[in-house]
Design a protein around this motif. Structure first.
Motif, short mmCIF file in Angstrom:
data_model
loop_
_atom_site.label_atom_id
_atom_site.label_comp_id
_atom_site.label_asym_id
_atom_site.label_seq_id
_atom_site.Cartn_x
_atom_site.Cartn_y
_atom_site.Cartn_z
N LEU A 119 0.90 -1.11 -0.06
CA LEU A 119 -0.02 0.08 -0.06
C LEU A 119 0.88 1.31 0.02
N GLN A 120 1.85 1.25 0.82
CA GLN A 120 2.71 2.34 1.07
C GLN A 120 3.54 2.42 -0.53
N ILE A 121 4.21 1.40 -0.86
CA ILE A 121 4.86 1.39 -2.14
C ILE A 121 3.98 2.12 -3.45
N ASP A 122 2.74 1.46 -3.27
CA ASP A 122 1.65 2.21 -4.35
C ASP A 122 1.72 3.59 -4.35
N LYS A 123 1.29 3.88 -3.04
CA LYS A 123 1.29 5.46 -2.89
C LYS A 123 2.57 6.26 -3.31
N GLN A 157 -3.36 -3.60 -8.08
CA GLN A 157 -4.67 -4.17 -7.92
C GLN A 157 -5.04 -4.82 -6.69
N ARG A 158 -4.04 -5.22 -6.06
CA ARG A 158 -4.21 -5.80 -4.57
C ARG A 158 -4.60 -4.66 -3.62
N VAL A 159 -4.18 -3.38 -3.76
CA VAL A 159 -4.38 -2.32 -3.07
C VAL A 159 -5.16 -1.32 -3.36
N SER A 165 -5.82 8.24 -1.03
CA SER A 165 -5.91 10.08 -0.94
C SER A 165 -5.34 10.52 0.46
N SER A 166 -5.09 9.42 1.22
CA SER A 166 -4.74 10.15 2.83
C SER A 166 -3.35 10.70 2.56
N ALA A 167 -3.14 11.31 3.49
CA ALA A 167 -1.65 12.11 3.88
C ALA A 167 -0.67 11.13 3.68
N ASN A 168 0.69 11.54 3.28
CA ASN A 168 1.48 10.59 3.43
C ASN A 168 1.82 9.91 4.66
N VAL A 169 1.98 8.59 4.91
CA VAL A 169 2.30 7.89 6.32
C VAL A 169 3.77 8.45 6.52
#
Length: 391
Positions: A119-123, A157-159, A165-169
């Motif tokens: 999820l983080q990589i995708d973002k 497609q997994r995430v 759209s949330s702010a970066n972790v």
């Protein structure tokens, strides 16, 4: 013009030797690799240790490593129950391992854990180098087993993108969490491509996913996307089509080699170790004190600590401070530096010294702004200044 031609000739001669003189090559690359042919892609492969000095070993090294990378993609980029082979309906795989199974051996358990860092990589990869359109474009060499998998091997497609759209972790695993590592933001998330096609950011996503899977002790830490981006850009822009075709695999191994040298920057427990980030920031502070005590005292008096700016500079090898062509030029010098990252510290010190007059007149807030958003500058001025600090 003749000077440029002479320089190109020097690179040609250096790279055509049966055994590359690494010392000579380092010296050449330190002053910048000409944007000619495959010079930069080849030199980086050698400087990062992916290719050895004996040219006769290159063909074998490349074919072995590229085959190995393909194996990683085949085995690791797929959800459970899709293992290659004809045993998809096999009782051993189908029934014993249920998506709700929480056993440590469960492939599904791993799958859900993987999705957390994915999820983080995708973002992060959907925002790579927003000042150029390269990463949003389609690669000419998509990974066949991924793009013809009806979406089943497509990592993004997994995430589900709606969560993105949330702010970066805030990055996990680092002492100084309050300092936002990522400055350059793109307002839009890059779009994924349809069946049969693949954007460059999707390829980078796969490289980072595989790196995290194969290095579980470290996993993925935010900011690694900024390290892999320029390497992939150089490999995937290689004018030699035979090399460009394997940009993904070659980038993976060059990135892995570079990470083995800078991984301590990304691991919180090693912050104080000799390769750790606090050690490097202290090195910069000491150099600044030695070269210009007045600036050093001014920053100290304002309590403007090195971690407010140099944490990101050092960790990300300045990839966030300058436009991509400048970053690539800086990396020519950093990769050729035999005392790895000694020159990086000199560049950082020069960046501060060049802004001397402003820093001495500015208040705390203006200085933070200046150092966190470094003003546009001819990169050669910074590099020449850094060279002069050697004396």
């Amino acid at each position: 013009m003749s000077m440029f031609k002479a320089r190109v000739k020097e690179f040609e001669d250096a790279l055509e030797s049966n055994e590359i003189d690494i010392y000579k090559l380092r010296n050449l690359c330190f002053h910048g690799i000409p944007d000619v042919g495959s010079f930069r892609a080849t030199c980086w492969k050698i400087l990062l240790g992916y290719l050895g000095p004996k040219r006769c070993t290159w063909t074998e090294t490349l074919s072995k490593k590229r085959a190995l990378y393909r194996q990683f993609v085949e085995e690791l980029v797929l959800p459970p129950g899709l293992n290659d082979g004809d045993n998809q309906g096999d009782a051993n795989t189908g029934l014993s391992d249920h998506p709700l199974s929480e056993g440590p051996e469960s492939a599904w358990n791993t799958f859900f854990q993987d999705n957390e860092f994915l999820l983080q990589i995708d973002k992060d990869v959907r925002r790579l180098c927003p000042d150029i359109s390269f990463f949003q474009q389609a690669t000419e060499y998509p990974c066949d087993i991924v793009v013809h998998s009806k979406g089943e091997r497509r990592l993004h497609q997994r995430v589900v993108p709606t969560v993105l759209s949330s702010a970066n972790v805030e990055r996990k695993g680092l002492g100084i969490t309050k300092i936002n590592l990522i400055t350059k933001r793109s307002n839009e998330n890059y779009m994924a491509m349809e069946e049969g096609l693949e954007a460059h950011w999707e390829v980078v996503q796969r490289i980072l996913f595989l790196y995290a899977k194969l290095n579980p002790g470290q996993g993925y830490v935010q900011g690694m996307n900024e390290i892999v981006g320029p390497i992939y850009y150089i490999m995937a822009s290689d004018p030699d089509l035979e090399y460009r075709k394997y940009a993904e695999a070659d980038c993976f191994f060059c990135f892995t080699a570079l990470m083995s040298e800078i991984r301590d920057f990304f691991i919180k427990t090693l912050d104080d170790s000799e390769g750790g980030i606090k050690f490097m920031m202290a090195k910069l502070a000491n150099m600044l004190k030695e070269k210009d005590a007045e600036i050093y005292d001014k920053l100290k008096e304002q309590e403007l600590y090195p971690q407010y700016y140099s944490f990101r500079w050092i960790t990300l090898l300045l990839s966030q401070e300058f436009p991509l062509p400048d970053v690539v030029r800086i990396w020519d010098s950093i990769f050729s530096d035999e005392n790895r990252f000694e020159f990086l510290i000199r560049i950082c010190c020069s960046m501060i010294l060049i802004q001397r007059d402003l820093i001495l007149h500015n208040d705390f807030a203006s200085n933070v702004k200046l150092l966190q958003n470094y003003p546009p500058i001819d990169i050669n001025i910074v590099l020449s200044h850094a060279v002069s600090l050697r004396g």
